[in-house]
Design an enzyme around this catalytic site. Sequence first.
Site, PDB file in Angstrom:
ATOM      1  N   ASP A 140       0.831  -1.219   0.000  1.00  0.00           N
ATOM      2  CA  ASP A 140       0.000   0.000   0.000  1.00  0.00           C
ATOM      3  C   ASP A 140       0.861   1.263   0.000  1.00  0.00           C
ATOM      4  O   ASP A 140       0.714   2.131   0.874  1.00  0.00           O
ATOM      5  CB  ASP A 140      -0.928   0.021   1.221  1.00  0.00           C
ATOM      6  CG  ASP A 140      -1.637  -1.297   1.453  1.00  0.00           C
ATOM      7  OD1 ASP A 140      -2.102  -1.894   0.465  1.00  0.00           O
ATOM      8  OD2 ASP A 140      -1.710  -1.739   2.610  1.00  0.00           O
TER       9      ASP A 140
ATOM     10  N   GLU B 146     -11.276   0.424  -2.029  1.00  0.00           N
ATOM     11  CA  GLU B 146     -10.396   1.031  -1.031  1.00  0.00           C
ATOM     12  C   GLU B 146      -9.205   1.712  -1.710  1.00  0.00           C
ATOM     13  O   GLU B 146      -9.094   1.764  -2.938  1.00  0.00           O
ATOM     14  CB  GLU B 146      -9.900  -0.022  -0.047  1.00  0.00           C
ATOM     15  CG  GLU B 146      -9.011  -1.094  -0.649  1.00  0.00           C
ATOM     16  CD  GLU B 146      -8.535  -2.108   0.385  1.00  0.00           C
ATOM     17  OE1 GLU B 146      -9.028  -2.071   1.529  1.00  0.00           O
ATOM     18  OE2 GLU B 146      -7.672  -2.932   0.049  1.00  0.00           O
TER      19      GLU B 146
END
Length: 788
Positions: free
Chosen positions: A42, A231
């Site tokens: 991420d 997300e």
Amino acid sequence: MHLTAAAVAALSLALVAPAATAAPPQPAPLPTPEFTDVEVHDPSHVEADGEHWVFGSHLAAASTEDFMTWEQEANHVTAENPLFGDVTVELAETFAWAESDTLWAPDVIQLADGRYYMYYNACRGDSPRSAMGVAVSDDVGGPYRDLGIILRSGHRDGEGMSADGTPYDGSIHPNAVDPDVFYDHEGDLWMTYGSYSGGIFSLELDPETGMPLPDQGYGTHLTGGNHSRIEGASIMPDAESGDYFMFLSFGGLDSDGGYNMRVARADSPAGPYYDAEGNDMREVRSDPDLPIFDDASIEPYGTKLMGSYLFQREVGDPGSGIGDGYVSPGHNTTYVDPETGEMLLIFHSRFPGQGERHNVRANRMHFNSAGWPVVAPYRYAGAGLEHVRRGDAVGRYRLIDHGKAITADVARAEDLRLNQNGTVSGAVTGRWQVYNKDRAKLTLDGEVYDGRFSREWDPTAQAWVQAFSVQSAAGVSLWGSALAPMSDAEIVAAVSADLAGGDYLGDTSAVVADLQLPTEGTHGSNIAWESSDPSVVTAEGAVTRPAPGDDDGAATLTATVASGGLTERVEFDVTVLAKVEQGLAAHYSFDGSLEEAESRTAEGTVTGHRIDTTGGQVSYTGGVDGQAAVLDGASGIRLPDGVLSGKEYSVSLWLNPEQFTPYTTAFFGARDENNWISLVPQGHSGVGGNTLLWSGATTYYDGDAGSRIPAGQWSHMAFTVDHGDVAVYLDGELVHAGSGFPDVLTTADGVFGVGVNWWDTPFAGAVDDLRLYTGALDAADVAALAKR
């Protein structure tokens, strides 16, 4: 395996023979790039003093100057992590609220005061109970000082109202994770955030303090809701158009979760955002009447940039291995060079056949004629756009169609030809053109795809190749990677030589399972097979093993390679080993050593943190019966190669985990990095973190045990495999039964380990009484082994 003398001569001549037609003039040669990889899940980008940093989950960080060679700066949420003095103490309130001991994806930005602000967050994981806060540092590499929590989610009864003054509802309220902080075109400061749950939201921040402006609650809803799997929002302002591009990840992040990246755009930082078809992203959410994580309701939306794919290497192609591709690429950040305008998409990815191993990747982006970003098919290697001559673009390509689906399937390349007369043939038909120096347009089955040609580094071929990335108005992206032109003689010679090298059939002197016989080679060539004795091995590769005590079987397989009327034959001598009597193949009691109990096979050896490294250590403690081996989370045990093989086998062992880390293996077996089995104490999110018998990666199988074995106490685990039927047992009780389990142990030289594999965090805890069997044990046998 052997070639005839004539074949060898023909092969040698063909390999040096010139192509039948001269290749078009090529652009000036480019330097060979060098890469160094890092692990930052991420990633979020920030530039600092001429360096580029990325920060990610689990307090990982890395830096680079060129987006190709990276240096790991930090990793793991421990007291020793240099980003904080002691993060376990500094962020204790956050960990307590989130009921977690790790951190999720942060963002770091430099504000007007010159300091670096980290927007950190922690989440329970199985619910949206999260806390997000801000920490500050004078230096991008820390140490950061906590300024406090700014948002919470997942409030329970008696814990007060949510940020908008109402009881928290996970279907409409956001999960307070995955922040992305950015300046808009007017210099105002914003943050997007959210994951699954109520969706993605936007908050305006005070540019002086970095804190949310008052009276916004959770902010403005941008997309998602009803626990839709959306997300990792990241906003890229575009100065030229004045627009804002919101990048999103759809699906689940695991290798079988279907993670993929999409984009929408708006003329305001707080939206509304629209995709290429004009769909309002605020309306994109799961159907509340369908089961949770309803992907079907959301997958038509968002302009899809990439999902899982593989430019597979065909027989005779340059290089080695299976090819190049990404699995579940996502949770991106972006960088735009302020001087050149060059755009990069920076993200993490897993890889075909490599389980949950992940690295940072950066791919170049360009705008197409409709103003949407298209992503180059290969990782950034330093080259820029060039004037593409039409002749340079003519040729044979491998085509990836990313579609719109959220799927664990890895898209494989299909054959495509851009012909001299402007037509397209192969897997799809239509017309093509190059315009405005490097612009690409393909009209396929009536749909127009627009984008860019570019020169890209193909890591499999180890060569610069012509490539294209195009996108339709429906938000579907296609990628093309050119193949070097070859004559028919070169094709036949290359395929024959590749087959003769042994990588495809493996060791044919000790065959124990069916052979995978390739039928296609490079440039659409054909491979036909025949067998001298189908009772031993058929022309389709099906193997019949002689009974125990009988002689091994012997036959000759012959491959005929054909392209354009030219053929060549390659022969393989095949020995099929007789079956062995079913029974105990190896028993490791771990009573103070790694010796096999009855010297049936060699002793185990201590590894480092990977199955092919050294430098670790194993100690011993009291076990279920005598002593047990203790693994420290940085070491493992490698068992003798080939200790198990075939389609019938069983594994039994006792486990006492000290801690759990995702994907960590307790017992591991593999034919190669693309075909493996793994007994995982804590499985992936798709099975809720339960203990799992897992197989991948050519074909995945989840043998969900239904629960997670406990830490700090002994549990007995066993599994049996019988020609694709599989059974998993916990403490003597059957907890999973299924069919279609992949044939993995198909060679006599498979790799086996305890607590370690090629990719994941090693096992921490104790292991005792490991028993390996040829043949499938029955339930009574397993129950007896589970008795203490």
